[in-house]
Design an enzyme around this catalytic site. Structure first.
Site, short mmCIF file in Angstrom:
data_model
loop_
_atom_site.label_atom_id
_atom_site.label_comp_id
_atom_site.label_asym_id
_atom_site.label_seq_id
_atom_site.Cartn_x
_atom_site.Cartn_y
_atom_site.Cartn_z
CG MET A 1 -23.81 -94.13 9.44
SD MET A 1 -22.48 -94.36 8.25
CE MET A 1 -21.74 -95.89 8.83
N PRO B 1 -25.32 -85.20 18.65
CG PRO B 1 -23.45 -84.83 17.29
CD PRO B 1 -24.14 -84.33 18.53
CG ASN C 1 -16.88 -86.75 13.39
OD1 ASN C 1 -16.53 -85.81 12.67
ND2 ASN C 1 -16.86 -86.68 14.70
CG HIS D 1 -19.43 -79.88 19.23
ND1 HIS D 1 -20.50 -80.65 18.86
CD2 HIS D 1 -18.49 -80.07 18.31
CE1 HIS D 1 -20.20 -81.29 17.75
NE2 HIS D 1 -19.01 -80.96 17.40
CG ASN D 2 -14.25 -78.40 18.70
OD1 ASN D 2 -14.52 -79.01 19.71
ND2 ASN D 2 -13.64 -78.95 17.67
CG HIS E 1 -18.74 -83.25 21.64
ND1 HIS E 1 -18.14 -84.21 22.41
CD2 HIS E 1 -18.12 -83.30 20.44
CE1 HIS E 1 -17.20 -84.80 21.70
NE2 HIS E 1 -17.16 -84.28 20.51
#
Lengths: 477, 136
Positions: free
Chosen positions: A377, A374, A201, A325-326, A400
């Site tokens: 797509m 985000p 992703n 985000h991790n 996130h």
């Protein structure tokens, strides 16, 4: 499905102590009715399991994009006391410091041409997909510098500007990094991939700021309606995965050594104040630094493409912000009206610090930290701001994005890459991927849209929407 | 088909079945590389590896991890995998070629092999089966 759970009102839910044995704190998560109807019960159980871990403070939390993950649910946030708390790779994830950055350009949508050419050149400039290797091959000692210095290593080697660093969470560098705890294997994997996007992703997307919902914050962050922007989503590649794998092995035995009783082996952890816990933290920080350098190098290569194609100045392309985000970090939070230092784990969750926090860049401090969510797509992405409510309710954290809902096999059965490409093209979105199979696997329909998740964090006050961005073109591995 | 892909939302889950442990190991490696590269034919490079582990599950995990590591670091695409197992020791000879974007790009990148649920079973019909979760 959520019968045993307590709805606290609005979009807040509580998992009471006792839902699963040995919970030390309640669980808390944020879901609209629509998201609650389809939430994965296994992920709620995972959240309850996290609440049993030693030294957990206040709540085991999950953001509205909660779904099943390794040990901790994705979307999970947990803070641990430095005195008797633990650190767990399952609370960070395999892709350490997977994150997103948002860059503005001086271009406006009405005079944005050559889109197809831009995407093609970006695809050539940014190594993408399986087997793609960096053009800057590092020596072992140079890679070790990347692991210690993070994004600043990249800037010092010509990949960007000093002001970029101020606009990265943590300045793009965790100072706790120590390469002594990063295996040779991880380093070997890191060498060919530093400056590469990867697959899955992860993406580089060209977007237009379509809707401004908070004019003051948008002006402060430097984004205006119709402005052409670039978003980069990727992480620490094979190196981060190797660091997680290596330390999971050690921590599984230290769970026994320190007699930590866990309902799920995947929650393997060690006391923060133990040599195993410290070793993992130092290695995780090194992998996080690698990810910041990686995104910095990718951004630099993409900026050069814009400069060549449109003749705009490199300096005119400003990094608004870069969020992880991790990751797990040491942060100060208010607990029972006292300021205490905690180890906050965020896995598929974003730091969203509110106004007046010293960690937020000075020019944004009155507004709050920029948060970037985000889309998948072909769908919208969002720019938000952190809030004081998030500081109170979620250790300054928000969502996130949104996870997959369809497996790759189902996605490939339901969607055809070539058809999707055509459909996106009808919406004037140009896509360049290594293959049509990649496009099908990553079809927008394979993901939950981010819109509802973002709406919930906005309603809960965990962050507030500043702008919505729409895709114009994307490169994927 | 020596392997089938099972439903998994986030990663790739496969079930591999073979008449011997050696075949099970080789087919598991073939399954892994088939997701990464649609075409795998070249044999210009040969590598050998030798591994030992506490049990067969750990041996399979380490074998796949090692192959993945070699492919990633040395930029290779493996097409043919021969395995022999004696007691706790595995010897393998693998053939492949250098990654060529025109031939090998466009697959799914696998980052690691999960320990989770990796357990080799021998059925009554003396076939070996295993389910493997590849992290992507």
């Amino acid at each position: 499905m959520l019968e045993d759970l307590r709805k606290l009102g609005g979009v807040e839910w509580e998992i009471p102590i006792g839902y699963t044995p040995h919970m030390k704190v309640p669980g808390k998560f944020f879901l609209s009715d629509r998201l609650a109807a389809e939430v994965d019960e296994g992920a709620i159980q995972q959240l309850a399991n996290v609440a049993t871990m030693p030294g957990i403070v206040k709540y085991a939390l999950a953001m509205p994009d909660i779904h099943w993950g390794y040990g901790f649910p994705i979307g999970g946030v947990a803070a641990f006391s430095l005195d008797n708390g633990v650190i767990s790779p399952g609370g960070v994830g395999f892709d350490i410091n997977c994150g997103v950055r948002l860059v503005t350009t001086p271009l406006r949508e009405e005079d944005f041409d050559n889109r197809r050419e831009l995407i093609e050149r970006l695809f050539r400039a940014v190594p993408t997909g399986v087997g793609a290797r960096t053009s800057h091959k590092l020596s072992i000692s140079e890679l070790e510098k990347v692991l210690i210095e993070g994004a600043s290593w990249a800037v010092e080697h010509g990949y960007g500007m000093r002001e970029d660093l101020v606009h990265c969470e943590q300045g793009g560098r965790m100072e706790e990094a120590d390469t002594a705890h990063v295996s040779e294997k991880a380093i070997q994997r890191g060498i060919p991939q530093c400056g590469t996007l990867g697959s899955g992703n992860h993406f580089l997307e060209i977007q237009a700021a379509r809707e401004i919902l908070d004019a003051e914050a948008a002006e402060t962050f430097g984004i205006a309606e119709g402005q052409i922007c670039m978003m980069i989503h990727c992480g620490s590649r094979g190196l981060g995965h190797q660091v997680c794998t290596d330390h999971l092995k050690t921590l599984e035995s230290s769970t026994k050594k320190y007699q930590i009783d866990l309902p799920d082996r995947q929650l393997a952890c060690a006391p923060l104040q133990s040599k195993e816990g410290e070793a993992y933290f130092a290695a995780m920080a090194a992998a996080a630094n690698y990810a910041w350098a990686n995104r910095q190098m990718i951004m630099h290569n993409a900026r050069n493409v814009f400069t060549e194609l449109y003749g705009i100045d490199y300096e005119e392309m400003k990094l608004i912000y870069d969020v992880a985000h991790n990751v797990a970090k040491f942060e100060e939070h208010l607990v029972d009206e006292k300021r205490v230092e905690l180890c906050v784990h965020r896995k598929g969750a974003t730091r969203a610090f509110g106004p007046d926090r010293p960690e937020v860049p000075r020019e944004f401090r009155a507004i709050g930290q920029p948060v970037i969510i985000p889309g998948s797509m072909g769908t919208s992405s969002y720019l938000l701001k952190g809030t004081r409510t998030a500081m109170e309710k979620s250790f300054g954290s928000t969502c996130h994005g949104a996870g997959r809902v369809l497996s790759r096999t189902k996605a490939k059965k339901q969607f055809k890459g070539a058809t999707l490409k055509k459909e996106l093209s009808e919406k004037h979105i140009v896509i360049r991927a290594a293959s049509n199979a990649v496009i099908a696997e990553e079809a927008p329909g394979a993901y939950k849209p981010s819109d509802e998740v973002v709406r919930v964090v906005d309603e809960a006050g965990l962050s507030r929407v500043v702008a919505r961005l729409e895709p114009l073109g994307v490169i994927k591995g | 088909m020596p392997f089938t892909e099972l439903e998994h939302t986030a990663d790739i889950l496969v079930r591999v079945s073979a008449s011997s442990l050696e075949h099970l190991f080789a087919e598991s490696a073939n399954a892994m590389f088939s997701f990464m590269h649609e075409q795998r034919e070249g044999r210009s490079v040969m590598r050998k590896l030798s591994l030992e582990a506490a049990d067969m599950d750990a041996l399979l995990h380490d074998f796949l991890s090692e192959l993945l590591f070699m492919a990633e670091v040395d930029n290779l695409v493996f097409s043919d995998i021969e395995v022999s197992i004696s007691g706790p020791t595995l010897q393998a000879t693998v053939y492949g070629e250098l990654f060529d974007p025109d031939v090998h790009a466009g697959g799914t990148e696998i980052k690691g092999i999960s320990y989770y649920g990796l357990h080799i079973r021998e059925d009554q019909d003396h076939r070996y089966r295993v389910e493997i979760l590849f992290d992507v």
